[in-house]
Design an enzyme around this catalytic site. Structure first.
Site, PDB file in Angstrom:
ATOM      1  N   CYS A  59       0.866  -1.184   0.000  1.00 27.46           N
ATOM      2  CA  CYS A  59       0.000   0.000   0.000  1.00 27.46           C
ATOM      3  C   CYS A  59       0.903   1.234   0.000  1.00 27.46           C
ATOM      4  O   CYS A  59       1.721   1.398   0.897  1.00 27.46           O
ATOM      5  CB  CYS A  59      -0.849  -0.018   1.268  1.00 27.46           C
ATOM      6  SG  CYS A  59      -2.422   0.777   1.085  1.00 27.46           S
ATOM      7  N   VAL A  60       0.780   2.077  -1.026  1.00 31.35           N
ATOM      8  CA  VAL A  60       1.679   3.234  -1.095  1.00 31.35           C
ATOM      9  C   VAL A  60       0.990   4.492  -0.560  1.00 31.35           C
ATOM     10  O   VAL A  60      -0.217   4.502  -0.384  1.00 31.35           O
ATOM     11  CB  VAL A  60       2.183   3.468  -2.525  1.00 31.35           C
ATOM     12  CG1 VAL A  60       3.270   2.460  -2.859  1.00 31.35           C
ATOM     13  CG2 VAL A  60       1.069   3.380  -3.537  1.00 31.35           C
TER      14      VAL A  60
END
Lengths: 134, 110, 102
Positions: free
Chosen positions: B109-110
């Site tokens: 998850c960025v």
């Protein structure tokens, strides 16, 4: 993004070095991008997926159960080399029962581990478009 | 960052995730949610409890795609879609629900 | 002058374990830790080499490292002794010198 055939080659035992855990983390990340991901376990990499790992004696986090989540990430081609097991006195019975659930077949559990010989492993490796070695 | 509950200070990282996962309680989830103007309903708790069970079993927070599929399997096809999950967690089901569940941010998850 | 040899690399991956066995003297002790623990298992491509060394040397393994890799002690080569961290410390005290094979 076009789908490519990715293979992660795992050659090290877990815990003694960081390679196994780092590989697993990159696999999970790349699977989120919906690539065609497969894993190879050769040489000491076969120790990563042995069953009954207990890390309480060494004070490290036991990440072996995370391999069981790979099926959820549609990573369901785990190639294990027979000769690597044999050289280490191991058989497939020593490995975790890693499976994936087929949504199109009423969530039937299917095996993820594919036992291959060394020459078959070479053929699988030759088919890849991107190979990452850990 | 820290969260004050009943006179106790709960440590959070710079993005608001729990530092010590074992310190989680349902009250912490409620407090984190109310800080973002979310009132937790039974539908929210279904997802939060699922995430906690998933982490317990696999030692990771699932990616959104994995969460969506699993919710569809467990709670029904009508809920196994990102529209439903975003209606509950408008900041992103992965990030926001994992935060309330006391898990680390999902891998990837960025 | 008994020496304690400490190995931490898998015998299937690096030559340091073999090199240790080739240089250790009769009466010495060998302790397998970290990835070297996998060398304690019987019936491998390495076990005969280690058994030969055990004719005149004592071999130990750190039990926690074996368990972490999913290997149980009943699969060890007969005669290998499993120790915990306290046993590790005792070995370093009992031997005059220590050599690490990295």
């Amino acid at each position: 993004m076009a789908t490519k055939k990715f293979m992660f080659v795992n050659r090290k035992a877990p815990y003694g070095t960081a390679y196994a855990l780092e590989s697993l983390e990159v696999v999970l990340i790349s699977a989120a991008f919906e690539q065609d991901v497969s894993l190879a376990f050769i040489d000491d990499g076969v120790y990563q997926i042995t069953k009954g790992q207990d890390t309480t004696g060494i004070g490290q986090k036991n990440f072996s159960n995370t391999y069981k989540a790979l099926g959820d990430y549609e990573v369901n081609k785990l190639y294990v080399e027979k000769e690597s097991l044999e050289e280490r006195g191991l058989t497939q019975d020593d490995l975790m029962d890693l499976v994936w659930e087929d949504e199109d077949d009423d969530w039937a559990e299917k095996p993820s581990i594919i036992m291959v010989s060394r020459s078959e492993m070479a053929d699988v490796m030759a088919e890849q478009e991107v190979t990452l070695s850990f | 960052m820290a969260l004050e509950i009943d006179g106790q200070s709960i440590e959070l990282d710079e993005e608001g995730y729990l530092v010590d996962l074992s310190a989680w309680t349902p009250e912490i989830a409620k407090a984190l949610a109310s800080g973002e103007d979310v009132e937790l309903t039974d539908e929210h708790w279904d997802i939060i409890n699922f995430l906690r069970e998933y982490y317990e079993e696999y030692q990771i927070a699932p990616a959104v795609r994995v969460l969506t599929k699993a919710v569809g399997k467990r709670l029904g096809k009508d809920k196994g879609n990102s529209k439903y999950l975003y209606s509950l967690f408008p900041y992103g089901p992965g990030k926001q629900a994992c935060k309330y569940a006391g898990l680390p941010k999902p891998t990837g998850c960025v | 002058m008994a020496m304690l040899h400490i190995v931490n690399k898998s015998p299937f991956e690096k030559v340091s374990f073999r090199s240790c066995l080739n240089h250790a003297k009769a009466g010495d002790s060998i302790l397998m830790i970290e990835d070297a623990a996998v060398g304690a298992i019987d019936g491998t491509s390495f076990s005969e080499k280690l058994k030969a060394a055990m004719a005149d040397k004592t071999v130990y393994v750190l039990g926690g490292d074996l368990a972490a890799r999913g290997l149980s002690e009943d699969r060890m080569i007969d005669g290998i002794k499993s120790v915990d961290y306290a046993g590790f410390v005792d070995l370093t005290v009992e031997n005059e010198t220590t050599q690490s094979w990295l």
